[in-house]
Design an enzyme around this catalytic site. Structure first.
Site, PDB file in Angstrom:
ATOM      1  N   LYS A   1       1.981  26.305  -1.889  1.00  0.00           N
ATOM      2  CA  LYS A   1       1.165  27.189  -2.271  1.00  0.00           C
ATOM      3  C   LYS A   1       1.101  27.463  -3.789  1.00  0.00           C
ATOM      4  O   LYS A   1       2.206  27.238  -4.206  1.00  0.00           O
ATOM      5  CB  LYS A   1       1.761  28.500  -1.401  1.00  0.00           C
ATOM      6  CG  LYS A   1       0.857  29.668  -1.390  1.00  0.00           C
ATOM      7  CD  LYS A   1       1.369  30.847  -0.375  1.00  0.00           C
ATOM      8  CE  LYS A   1       0.603  32.206  -0.361  1.00  0.00           C
ATOM      9  NZ  LYS A   1       1.181  33.091   0.166  1.00  0.00           N
TER      10      LYS A   1
HETATM   11  C1  E4P Z   1      -0.685  35.860   1.446  1.00  0.00           C
HETATM   12  O1  E4P Z   1      -0.529  34.642   1.492  1.00  0.00           O
HETATM   13  C2  E4P Z   1       0.137  36.858   0.758  1.00  0.00           C
HETATM   14  O2  E4P Z   1       1.372  36.513   0.993  1.00  0.00           O
HETATM   15  C3  E4P Z   1       0.002  38.147   1.373  1.00  0.00           C
HETATM   16  O3  E4P Z   1      -1.030  38.158   2.340  1.00  0.00           O
HETATM   17  C4  E4P Z   1      -0.083  39.414   0.274  1.00  0.00           C
HETATM   18  O4  E4P Z   1      -0.059  40.578   0.988  1.00  0.00           O
HETATM   19  P1  E4P Z   1       0.334  42.048   0.291  1.00  0.00           P
HETATM   20  O5  E4P Z   1      -1.028  42.080  -0.651  1.00  0.00           O
HETATM   21  O6  E4P Z   1       0.404  42.651   1.181  1.00  0.00           O
HETATM   22  O7  E4P Z   1       1.445  41.665  -0.473  1.00  0.00           O
END
Ligand code: E4P
Length: 218
Positions: free
Chosen positions: A83
């Site tokens: 990522k």
């Molecule tokens: C996605 O890859 C992220 O880890 C996640 O969905 C972020 O979510 P949040 O905005 O609730 O922290």
């Protein structure tokens, strides 16, 4: 639509995987912090439970260090998706990882143009953050619709839309209606999707009537 779970809690992942509900997992630095554990051991344990893509995020912001971190994370298991953030260095690293045949999840996407660039850089997944757009008064789901339309205009772009920052069951439904390929959902929301008071009420009535029949299927 594929269902990923958005957590670094190995116990919760195991529980959901046992129900046959999971196609993959996403983590991020905040979720790793919340787990209180080391990223390398957590990702290794998740990859033992889940066959599908498991996103593990680099912490560096420069290309060279992103490459080193990404390679270390990818060494953990074949199903690690590296990522990277949606920055110039992140997109450059994405292109390199994609050329090496690795899965890449480009994260922190807030515009359709960013998603277009990620697809050009060879991303396996683009992660538009729905909830965080809603938080600032926009409609996050509009972004999923825009990206879907753009990607569909250019079938050579093979990047999958991974709807992220999902906060409610309604987000899940809306993402499916908008044509997201994947939705990544926190465990609490994923479990909440199944609940409906009429389901519970209907089941109680069926069980009560069944008891009155005096029958047994087995
Ligand atoms: C996605 O890859 C992220 O880890 C996640 O969905 C972020 O979510 P949040 O905005 O609730 O922290």
């Amino acid at each position: 639509m594929k269902f990923f779970v958005d957590t670094a809690d190995v116990a919760e992942i195991g529980e959901l995987a046992a129900a046959g509900l999971l196609d993959g997992v996403t983590t991020n630095p905040s979720l790793i912090m919340k787990s209180g554990r080391g990223i390398l051991e957590v990702i290794a344990e998740i990859c033992e439970i889940i066959d599908g893509p498991v996103s593990a995020e680099v912490a560096a912001t420069d290309y060279d260090t992103m490459l080193k971190e990404g390679h270390k994370l990818a060494e953990i298991a074949e199903n690690v998706a590296i990522k990277v953030p949606l920055t110039w260095d992140g997109l450059k690293a994405c292109r390199t990882f994609a050329d090496e045949g690795r899965m890449v999840n480009v994260t922190l996407c807030f515009t359709a143009n960013q998603a277009l660039l990620a697809a050009k850089a060879g991303a396996t997944f683009i992660s538009p953050f729905i909830g965080r757009l809603d938080d600032i008064g926009l409609n996050g789901m509009d972004l999923i619709e825009e990206i879907r339309q753009i990607y569909d205009n250019y079938p050579m772009l093979e990047t999958e839309i991974l709807a992220a920052s999902i906060r409610t069951p309604n987000h899940v439904k809306e993402a499916a209606l908008a044509g997201a390929d994947v939705v990544t959902v926190p465990p609490s929301v994923l479990k909440g999707i199944i609940d409906h008071p009429l389901t519970d009420k209907g089941l109680s009535a069926f069980l009560a009537d069944w008891k009155k029949t005096g029958q047994s299927i087995l």
